[in-house]
Write an enzyme that holds these catalytic residues in place. Structure first.
Site, PDB file in Angstrom:
ATOM      1  N   LYS A  79     -32.843 -28.975 -92.377  1.00 30.18           N
ATOM      2  CA  LYS A  79     -32.618 -29.765 -91.157  1.00 30.18           C
ATOM      3  C   LYS A  79     -33.547 -30.957 -91.178  1.00 30.18           C
ATOM      4  CE  LYS A  79     -31.083 -30.005 -86.827  1.00 30.18           C
ATOM      5  NZ  LYS A  79     -30.563 -31.327 -87.239  1.00 30.18           N
ATOM      6  N   LYS A 115     -34.685 -34.018 -95.409  1.00 29.06           N
ATOM      7  CA  LYS A 115     -34.734 -35.394 -94.888  1.00 29.06           C
ATOM      8  C   LYS A 115     -33.927 -36.280 -95.818  1.00 29.06           C
ATOM      9  CE  LYS A 115     -36.803 -37.706 -91.509  1.00 29.06           C
ATOM     10  NZ  LYS A 115     -37.214 -37.219 -90.181  1.00 29.06           N
ATOM     11  N   THR A 214     -36.673 -36.303 -77.974  1.00 26.81           N
ATOM     12  CA  THR A 214     -37.968 -36.370 -78.654  1.00 26.81           C
ATOM     13  C   THR A 214     -39.027 -36.855 -77.662  1.00 26.81           C
ATOM     14  OG1 THR A 214     -36.761 -36.899 -80.671  1.00 26.81           O
ATOM     15  CG2 THR A 214     -39.138 -37.213 -80.720  1.00 26.81           C
ATOM     16  N   ASN A 244     -36.288 -45.599 -80.244  1.00 26.14           N
ATOM     17  CA  ASN A 244     -35.812 -44.430 -79.502  1.00 26.14           C
ATOM     18  C   ASN A 244     -36.985 -43.617 -78.963  1.00 26.14           C
ATOM     19  OD1 ASN A 244     -35.294 -41.608 -79.134  1.00 26.14           O
ATOM     20  ND2 ASN A 244     -33.246 -41.899 -79.940  1.00 26.14           N
TER      21      ASN A 244
HETATM   22  P1  NAD Z   1     -36.430 -46.420 -84.202  1.00 23.28           P
HETATM   23  O1  NAD Z   1     -35.849 -47.071 -85.376  1.00 23.28           O
HETATM   24  O2  NAD Z   1     -35.587 -46.203 -83.000  1.00 23.28           O
HETATM   25  O3  NAD Z   1     -37.757 -47.210 -83.730  1.00 23.28           O
HETATM   26  C1  NAD Z   1     -38.831 -47.504 -84.560  1.00 23.28           C
HETATM   27  C2  NAD Z   1     -39.747 -48.444 -83.795  1.00 23.28           C
HETATM   28  O4  NAD Z   1     -40.938 -48.682 -84.551  1.00 23.28           O
HETATM   29  C3  NAD Z   1     -39.127 -49.829 -83.536  1.00 23.28           C
HETATM   30  O5  NAD Z   1     -39.495 -50.241 -82.238  1.00 23.28           O
HETATM   31  C4  NAD Z   1     -39.795 -50.718 -84.577  1.00 23.28           C
HETATM   32  O6  NAD Z   1     -39.833 -52.065 -84.196  1.00 23.28           O
HETATM   33  C5  NAD Z   1     -41.172 -50.090 -84.584  1.00 23.28           C
HETATM   34  N1  NAD Z   1     -41.954 -50.411 -85.766  1.00 23.28           N
HETATM   35  C6  NAD Z   1     -41.565 -50.459 -87.060  1.00 23.28           C
HETATM   36  N2  NAD Z   1     -42.601 -50.832 -87.829  1.00 23.28           N
HETATM   37  C7  NAD Z   1     -43.660 -50.995 -87.004  1.00 23.28           C
HETATM   38  C8  NAD Z   1     -45.006 -51.356 -87.167  1.00 23.28           C
HETATM   39  N3  NAD Z   1     -45.490 -51.643 -88.384  1.00 23.28           N
HETATM   40  N4  NAD Z   1     -45.791 -51.414 -86.085  1.00 23.28           N
HETATM   41  C9  NAD Z   1     -45.320 -51.131 -84.861  1.00 23.28           C
HETATM   42  N5  NAD Z   1     -44.061 -50.795 -84.623  1.00 23.28           N
HETATM   43  C10 NAD Z   1     -43.242 -50.721 -85.684  1.00 23.28           C
HETATM   44  O7  NAD Z   1     -37.031 -45.025 -84.733  1.00 23.28           O
HETATM   45  P2  NAD Z   1     -37.392 -43.744 -83.902  1.00 23.28           P
HETATM   46  O8  NAD Z   1     -36.257 -42.808 -83.982  1.00 23.28           O
HETATM   47  O9  NAD Z   1     -37.940 -44.155 -82.587  1.00 23.28           O
HETATM   48  O10 NAD Z   1     -38.558 -43.110 -84.814  1.00 23.28           O
HETATM   49  C11 NAD Z   1     -39.922 -43.493 -84.657  1.00 23.28           C
HETATM   50  C12 NAD Z   1     -40.786 -42.420 -85.292  1.00 23.28           C
HETATM   51  O11 NAD Z   1     -40.520 -41.151 -84.663  1.00 23.28           O
HETATM   52  C13 NAD Z   1     -40.559 -42.193 -86.779  1.00 23.28           C
HETATM   53  O12 NAD Z   1     -41.777 -41.807 -87.380  1.00 23.28           O
HETATM   54  C14 NAD Z   1     -39.607 -41.019 -86.801  1.00 23.28           C
HETATM   55  O13 NAD Z   1     -39.659 -40.307 -88.017  1.00 23.28           O
HETATM   56  C15 NAD Z   1     -40.161 -40.212 -85.653  1.00 23.28           C
HETATM   57  N6  NAD Z   1     -39.241 -39.234 -85.067  1.00 23.28           N
HETATM   58  C16 NAD Z   1     -38.019 -39.606 -84.600  1.00 23.28           C
HETATM   59  C17 NAD Z   1     -37.203 -38.651 -83.988  1.00 23.28           C
HETATM   60  C18 NAD Z   1     -35.888 -39.002 -83.357  1.00 23.28           C
HETATM   61  O14 NAD Z   1     -35.296 -38.133 -82.721  1.00 23.28           O
HETATM   62  N7  NAD Z   1     -35.416 -40.218 -83.470  1.00 23.28           N
HETATM   63  C19 NAD Z   1     -37.625 -37.322 -83.907  1.00 23.28           C
HETATM   64  C20 NAD Z   1     -38.875 -36.976 -84.393  1.00 23.28           C
HETATM   65  C21 NAD Z   1     -39.685 -37.960 -84.956  1.00 23.28           C
END
Ligand code: NAD
Length: 442
Positions: A79, A115, A214, A244
């Site tokens: 997953k 992943k 999340t 997100n």
């Molecule tokens: P997303 O693509 O929706 O958002 C990522 C955000 O990070 C964007 O606002 C982007 O501009 C910003 N970003 C990118 N590079 C950056 C930097 N150098 N400095 C500051 N901001 C930066 O992705 P997401 O789904 O929000 O995921 C964010 C993190 O959360 C990741 O590490 C992901 O693995 C983790 N995560 C996501 C989920 C999920 O359900 N989407 C669940 C668990 C963990």
């Protein structure tokens, strides 16, 4: 940001937790069995590399590279999310898949970990190109995913639209396979197959509450740990990342009495001492294309209310809670000593390197680890999978109540382990997870 190898960091974390478990393992035979299982856990079970030829809008063909790492399935199907990023590497995906194994075990949902990643800057593609690339990836994965095999979900730069395309390709391939045997997919098979991809739109069989799960899970975990730390609300917060996860966690924190004073995205951040209104800020960012100037507090956006901050400076602001919610390696040995927050809530995966962890621990700053704090997303993914398998659709109230129960229970188990073994919260989360994984690896 990504020079440090995240897989090496992940293995350092694993070794630390294994040492704690080994100390409580008495017999020679049990010690040997532990070592053998640890050896298995130091590498993924399967890595699939895929080559994706895509027709571009100008008629040319471009080849993209993708991966899927299936790390461990001792507790259930693999997953984990799918990341689209121009800098994504096999070692990054390997680390993320390993953390998924741990995360599903901490949240106590019946999954292993995997992943996926595609090397692409999705912003450089048109919607049609993005769809063709996604469908090519979906076809390439069709043999190795499925509700009982591997269940992907969104991650950085992927969303419900992309999950819908991937599912559509998966089902098309299954129909073709059935046809080649002179058969038709049954209605119940079609229904079950919807469980292959999570984070879908509701119309495609998605779950209520998945998009914000999340962030909401992060709030539940934070509240549970703050209660143990005896820290009250009205705390100030800085959030790095406004996608997100970052947006939703900021929204829920704001709604429950925290004061979010800073947020950032890849282009930089903003600092609004009066407290940011996340929804207005998001609307302003969408309109302008960047956060700078979106100093939205209460019901207005006013240039006099805030200022720009860099991503680096945001991490060092004098706030109570720091929330890295962007990418790996935000907190390193270079900047950890300058962190002023009282608590770090890791919403991104792998935002703190082991060196930074040690520095923060010495400074007395608890780090609520990613595998606990951001496990709300995968937990509601598991709910979506369960609804698809049973042909049900649960209400948002029911989903959120189930999510809260899972998060409070996971946070309690991690806190108790940290007290019992006198260890930091990350090692405690790994100890809880490892205990469950090792028991399943018979
Ligand atoms: P997303 O693509 O929706 O958002 C990522 C955000 O990070 C964007 O606002 C982007 O501009 C910003 N970003 C990118 N590079 C950056 C930097 N150098 N400095 C500051 N901001 C930066 O992705 P997401 O789904 O929000 O995921 C964010 C993190 O959360 C990741 O590490 C992901 O693995 C983790 N995560 C996501 C989920 C999920 O359900 N989407 C669940 C668990 C963990």
């Amino acid at each position: 940001m990504n020079k440090i190898n995240p897989f090496e960091s992940a293995m350092t974390q694993l070794t630390k937790a294994a040492t704690v478990i080994e100390k409580t393992t008495a017999s020679k035979a049990a010690k040997k069995s532990l070592q053998q299982k640890m050896e298995i856990l130091r590498q993924p079970k399967r890595t699939v590399n895929v080559t994706l030829p895509v027709r571009m809008d100008d008629g040319t063909q471009k080849i993209f590279q993708g991966f899927r790492v299936q790390y461990n399935d001792a507790r259930g199907p693999y997953k984990g999310g799918i990341r689209y990023h121009h800098n994504v590497t096999p070692d990054e995906v390997k680390a993320l898949s390993f953390w998924m194994v741990m995360k599903c075990a901490v949240a106590d949902i019946p999954f292993g970990g995997g992943k996926g990643g595609v090397i692409v800057d999705p912003k450089s593609l048109s919607v049609d190109e993005l769809e063709r690339l996604t469908r090519a990836y979906g076809r390439a994965l069709a043999d190795i995913v499925g509700p009982d095999k591997d269940v992907p979900a969104p991650d950085v730069n992927t969303n419900g639209l992309i999950m819908g395309w991937l599912l559509d390709e998966f089902i098309k391939v299954q129909r073709q396979k059935a046809k080649s045997f002179g058969k038709k997919l049954s209605k119940s098979d079609e229904q079950r197959f919807r469980g292959t991809y999570n984070g879908k739109f509701i119309k495609d069989g998605g779950s209520e509450g998945r998009e914000e799960a999340t962030g909401l899970g992060g709030l539940f975990v934070l509240e549970a740990i703050l209660a143990k730390l005896k820290l009250k609300r009205k705390l100030t917060v800085a959030v790095q990342g406004f996608g997100n996860v970052g947006y939703n966690v900021a929204k829920f924190l704001d709604e429950t009495g925290f004061k979010v004073v800073a947020v950032s995205d890849s282009k930089g951040g903003i600092y609004v001492p009066d407290g940011i209104n996340p929804a207005l800020t998001l609307a302003c960012k969408k309109k302008n294309g960047f956060l700078a100037g979106c100093y939205c507090s209460g019901s207005v956006c006013d240039l006099r209310k805030g200022k720009q901050v860099t991503n680096e400076a945001l991490l060092e602001l004098p706030v109570d809670i720091l929330v890295p919610a962007a990418l790996e390696n935000a907190l390193t040995k270079e900047n950890a000593s300058r962190v002023k927050a009282k608590v770090v809530l890791e919403m991104a995966n792998g935002p703190t390197t082991p060196e930074a962890d040690a520095i923060l621990y010495k400074k007395g700053i608890p780090v609520i680890p990613d595998i606990l704090s951001n496990s709300g997303g995968v937990t509601v993914s598991a709910f979506e999978w369960e609804q698809n398998l049973k042909g049900e659709h649960w209400t948002k109230k029911y989903v959120n109540a189930k999510l809260k129960a899972k998060m409070v229970s996971a946070a309690g188990a991690v806190w108790n382990a940290s007290v019992k073994y006198k260890i930091d919260l990350r090692t405690a989360a790994f100890v809880v997870a490892l205990g469950r994984i090792l028991a399943a690896m018979q």
